[in-house]
Design an enzyme around this catalytic site. Structure first.
Site, PDB file in Angstrom:
ATOM      1  N   CYS A 115      11.188   5.281  -0.154  1.00 21.09           N
ATOM      2  CA  CYS A 115      11.405   4.081   0.667  1.00 21.09           C
ATOM      3  C   CYS A 115      12.763   3.430   0.421  1.00 21.09           C
ATOM      4  O   CYS A 115      13.211   2.621   1.233  1.00 21.09           O
ATOM      5  CB  CYS A 115      10.301   3.069   0.422  1.00 21.09           C
ATOM      6  SG  CYS A 115       8.674   3.732   0.753  1.00 21.09           S
ATOM      7  N   HIS A 254      12.487  -3.545   3.471  1.00 19.45           N
ATOM      8  CA  HIS A 254      11.602  -2.395   3.703  1.00 19.45           C
ATOM      9  C   HIS A 254      10.213  -2.919   4.063  1.00 19.45           C
ATOM     10  O   HIS A 254       9.724  -3.878   3.460  1.00 19.45           O
ATOM     11  CB  HIS A 254      11.549  -1.538   2.438  1.00 19.45           C
ATOM     12  CG  HIS A 254      10.508  -0.474   2.494  1.00 19.45           C
ATOM     13  ND1 HIS A 254      10.371   0.364   3.570  1.00 19.45           N
ATOM     14  CD2 HIS A 254       9.531  -0.133   1.616  1.00 19.45           C
ATOM     15  CE1 HIS A 254       9.357   1.181   3.359  1.00 19.45           C
ATOM     16  NE2 HIS A 254       8.825   0.900   2.174  1.00 19.45           N
ATOM     17  N   ASN A 284       4.317   1.437   7.195  1.00 18.87           N
ATOM     18  CA  ASN A 284       5.389   1.789   6.262  1.00 18.87           C
ATOM     19  C   ASN A 284       5.958   3.150   6.659  1.00 18.87           C
ATOM     20  O   ASN A 284       5.284   4.170   6.500  1.00 18.87           O
ATOM     21  CB  ASN A 284       4.814   1.826   4.845  1.00 18.87           C
ATOM     22  CG  ASN A 284       5.850   2.204   3.797  1.00 18.87           C
ATOM     23  OD1 ASN A 284       6.941   2.660   4.116  1.00 18.87           O
ATOM     24  ND2 ASN A 284       5.492   2.020   2.533  1.00 18.87           N
TER      25      ASN A 284
HETATM   26  N1  ACO Z   1     -10.042  -0.854   3.508  1.00 20.36           N
HETATM   27  C1  ACO Z   1     -10.959  -1.603   2.862  1.00 20.36           C
HETATM   28  N2  ACO Z   1     -10.965  -1.739   1.514  1.00 20.36           N
HETATM   29  C2  ACO Z   1     -10.006  -1.117   0.823  1.00 20.36           C
HETATM   30  C3  ACO Z   1      -9.023  -0.321   1.424  1.00 20.36           C
HETATM   31  C4  ACO Z   1      -9.075  -0.202   2.838  1.00 20.36           C
HETATM   32  N3  ACO Z   1      -8.164   0.521   3.512  1.00 20.36           N
HETATM   33  N4  ACO Z   1      -8.199   0.155   0.467  1.00 20.36           N
HETATM   34  C5  ACO Z   1      -8.652  -0.311  -0.705  1.00 20.36           C
HETATM   35  N5  ACO Z   1      -9.740  -1.060  -0.498  1.00 20.36           N
HETATM   36  C6  ACO Z   1     -10.555  -1.773  -1.487  1.00 20.36           C
HETATM   37  C7  ACO Z   1     -10.402  -1.219  -2.884  1.00 20.36           C
HETATM   38  O1  ACO Z   1     -11.254  -0.121  -3.089  1.00 20.36           O
HETATM   39  C8  ACO Z   1     -10.779  -2.407  -3.731  1.00 20.36           C
HETATM   40  O2  ACO Z   1     -12.157  -2.505  -3.774  1.00 20.36           O
HETATM   41  P1  ACO Z   1     -12.897  -2.961  -5.161  1.00 20.36           P
HETATM   42  O3  ACO Z   1     -12.407  -4.375  -5.402  1.00 20.36           O
HETATM   43  O4  ACO Z   1     -14.342  -2.851  -4.810  1.00 20.36           O
HETATM   44  O5  ACO Z   1     -12.422  -1.999  -6.201  1.00 20.36           O
HETATM   45  C9  ACO Z   1     -10.265  -3.604  -2.919  1.00 20.36           C
HETATM   46  O6  ACO Z   1     -10.103  -3.119  -1.568  1.00 20.36           O
HETATM   47  C10 ACO Z   1      -8.936  -4.133  -3.416  1.00 20.36           C
HETATM   48  O7  ACO Z   1      -8.054  -3.036  -3.626  1.00 20.36           O
HETATM   49  P2  ACO Z   1      -6.580  -3.239  -4.120  1.00 20.36           P
HETATM   50  O8  ACO Z   1      -5.930  -1.902  -4.285  1.00 20.36           O
HETATM   51  O9  ACO Z   1      -6.544  -4.175  -5.292  1.00 20.36           O
HETATM   52  O10 ACO Z   1      -5.973  -4.000  -2.857  1.00 20.36           O
HETATM   53  P3  ACO Z   1      -4.562  -4.645  -2.714  1.00 20.36           P
HETATM   54  O11 ACO Z   1      -4.698  -6.053  -2.310  1.00 20.36           O
HETATM   55  O12 ACO Z   1      -3.664  -4.326  -3.883  1.00 20.36           O
HETATM   56  O13 ACO Z   1      -3.960  -3.877  -1.436  1.00 20.36           O
HETATM   57  C11 ACO Z   1      -2.394  -2.118  -0.982  1.00 20.36           C
HETATM   58  C12 ACO Z   1      -3.783  -2.470  -1.484  1.00 20.36           C
HETATM   59  C13 ACO Z   1      -2.296  -2.572   0.461  1.00 20.36           C
HETATM   60  C14 ACO Z   1      -2.207  -0.604  -1.075  1.00 20.36           C
HETATM   61  C15 ACO Z   1      -1.343  -2.846  -1.834  1.00 20.36           C
HETATM   62  O14 ACO Z   1      -1.609  -2.661  -3.186  1.00 20.36           O
HETATM   63  C16 ACO Z   1       0.082  -2.400  -1.557  1.00 20.36           C
HETATM   64  O15 ACO Z   1       0.645  -2.657  -0.512  1.00 20.36           O
HETATM   65  N6  ACO Z   1       0.728  -1.756  -2.540  1.00 20.36           N
HETATM   66  C17 ACO Z   1       2.141  -1.393  -2.451  1.00 20.36           C
HETATM   67  C18 ACO Z   1       2.404  -0.239  -1.551  1.00 20.36           C
HETATM   68  C19 ACO Z   1       3.889   0.047  -1.608  1.00 20.36           C
HETATM   69  O16 ACO Z   1       4.705  -0.837  -1.546  1.00 20.36           O
HETATM   70  N7  ACO Z   1       4.287   1.305  -1.763  1.00 20.36           N
HETATM   71  C20 ACO Z   1       5.692   1.549  -2.024  1.00 20.36           C
HETATM   72  C21 ACO Z   1       6.376   2.160  -0.953  1.00 20.36           C
HETATM   73  S1  ACO Z   1       5.697   3.699  -0.478  1.00 20.36           S
HETATM   74  C22 ACO Z   1       6.876   4.925  -0.698  1.00 20.36           C
HETATM   75  O17 ACO Z   1       7.853   4.790  -1.368  1.00 20.36           O
HETATM   76  C23 ACO Z   1       6.631   6.269  -0.053  1.00 20.36           C
END
Ligand code: ACO
Length: 329
Positions: A115, A254, A284
């Site tokens: 990214c 980004h 993304n």
């Molecule tokens: N739908 C419903 N529930 C979900 C989903 C979904 N799609 N995905 C995860 N959950 C659940 C999890 O299982 C968890 O459940 P639990 O509490 O029972 O265990 C709950 O939702 C919370 O999960 P988290 O992972 O803590 O959710 P978070 O608020 O952190 O959001 C996300 C997840 C959107 C992936 C976030 O962490 C994020 O954006 N991370 C950064 C991504 C990023 O920036 N990547 C870098 C760039 S990518 C690259 O370089 C190629």
């Protein structure tokens, strides 16, 4: 050595026709439009069709940028494509794009830093032009992340989309490139990676069975680090350019997560109308996200000469970076 100036003279962008809405994902994943919207800000993403590759998307964006600049492909001295989803291991996708544009003798190479690709690419391309190596560079961020997604993994499948953005950089009297701050830390590659397919773990039957050839991410860890590193990189880039937060006209971050963008905007004390977001439409798109956002903003007439833009990204590597840029006429 006295450095010359560089400016952007052309922009273009493109996304595949096939749109996948949050409600479409609900059909096969245990997820919901509400969850995805609240946690990420995403409503739709575009996924390439079977047979539609990264260079296909890059080509359309590149042609748009050439048309915008009033240039031919043969006017470009060097082609750079930032991507982690190349058409092949080799040849480089940039070579394919150059050949397909009719500039097959020109130097062309890829940058693979996920990214952060466009930030690294903008820094490298600006340096090549300012030091007099090339007069004009086509810099493209292009991805087909849908091809390396585990579509059954709700924690990653919802996040990523496909697209391409292109800019043409040209030597100039005035200088748009004000500063760059880049960084990386691969002490824990497993936070965000594609485990199999490279030399450490070539693809075999077991890897395919376990889907190790597809993206794996520890989202929560990445989220925390992304916020910290994007803010740090922005602060250092501003300092290097002797700018303060109030000098910034526009933030083009980004598009990984609306909450990450909001945190960066909060740090910079920037109101929502000065922060470019199109995450609702594309999700993304990794290295493509900033050049797509830039192209849309320029084409909408929302950037004026003299405006100071901060580009900032975080992604796989882990890697991060920020560039400060003064828009030139
Ligand atoms: N739908 C419903 N529930 C979900 C989903 C979904 N799609 N995905 C995860 N959950 C659940 C999890 O299982 C968890 O459940 P639990 O509490 O029972 O265990 C709950 O939702 C919370 O999960 P988290 O992972 O803590 O959710 P978070 O608020 O952190 O959001 C996300 C997840 C959107 C992936 C976030 O962490 C994020 O954006 N991370 C950064 C991504 C990023 O920036 N990547 C870098 C760039 S990518 C690259 O370089 C190629």
């Amino acid at each position: 050595m006295a450095l010359g100036g560089v400016k952007i003279v052309g922009v273009g962008h493109h996304a595949p026709a096939h749109v996948v809405a949050n409600s479409d994902l609900e059909q096969w994943l245990d997820t919901s439009d509400e969850w995805i919207t609240a946690r990420t800000g995403m409503k739709r993403r575009h996924w390439a069709a079977a047979g539609e590759s990264t260079s296909d998307l890059a080509l359309v964006a590149a042609n748009q940028a050439l048309e915008y600049a009033g240039l031919q492909a043969t006017d470009i001295d060097c082609f750079i494509v930032c991507t982690v989803t190349p058409d092949y291991y080799f040849p480089a996708t940039a070579c394919l794009v150059a050949a397909r544009l009719g500039a097959k003798d020109r130097p062309a190479f890829d940058i693979s830093i996920a990214c952060s690709g466009f930030i690294y690419g903008l820094t490298a391309a600006s340096g090549l032009i300012r030091s007099g190596v090339y007069q004009r560079i086509m810099l493209i961020g292009a991805e087909t992340l849908s091809k390396i997604l585990n579509k059954d993994d709700r924690s990653t499948a919802i996040l990523f989309g496909d697209g391409a953005g292109a800019v043409i950089l040209e030597a100039a009297q005035e200088n748009s490139f004000l500063s760059s701050e880049l960084g990386s830390d691969a002490s824990r590659p497993e936070l965000l990676y594609v485990e199999a397919g490279g030399s450490r773990h070539p693809i075999d039957r077991a890897a395919l069975d376990e889907r190790l050839n597809l993206v794996q991410m520890q989202g929560r860890e990445i989220f925390k680090t992304a916020v910290i590193k994007m803010i740090e990189a922005t602060a250092k880039a501003l300092e290097k350019a002797a700018l303060s937060k109030s000098d910034i006209t526009l933030l083009i971050p980004h598009q990984a997560n609306k909450r990450i963008i909001d945190a960066a905007a909060h740090y910079l004390e920037m109101p929502g109308d000065k922060v470019v977001t199109n995450i609702h439409e594309y999700g993304n798109t990794s290295a493509a996200s900033i050049p797509i956002a830039l192209s849309e903003t320029v084409r909408a007439g929302k950037i004026q000469p003299g405006n100071v833009i901060v580009f900032v990204a975080f992604g796989g590597g882990l890697s991060w970076g920020a560039v400060t840029w003064r828009w030139a006429a």
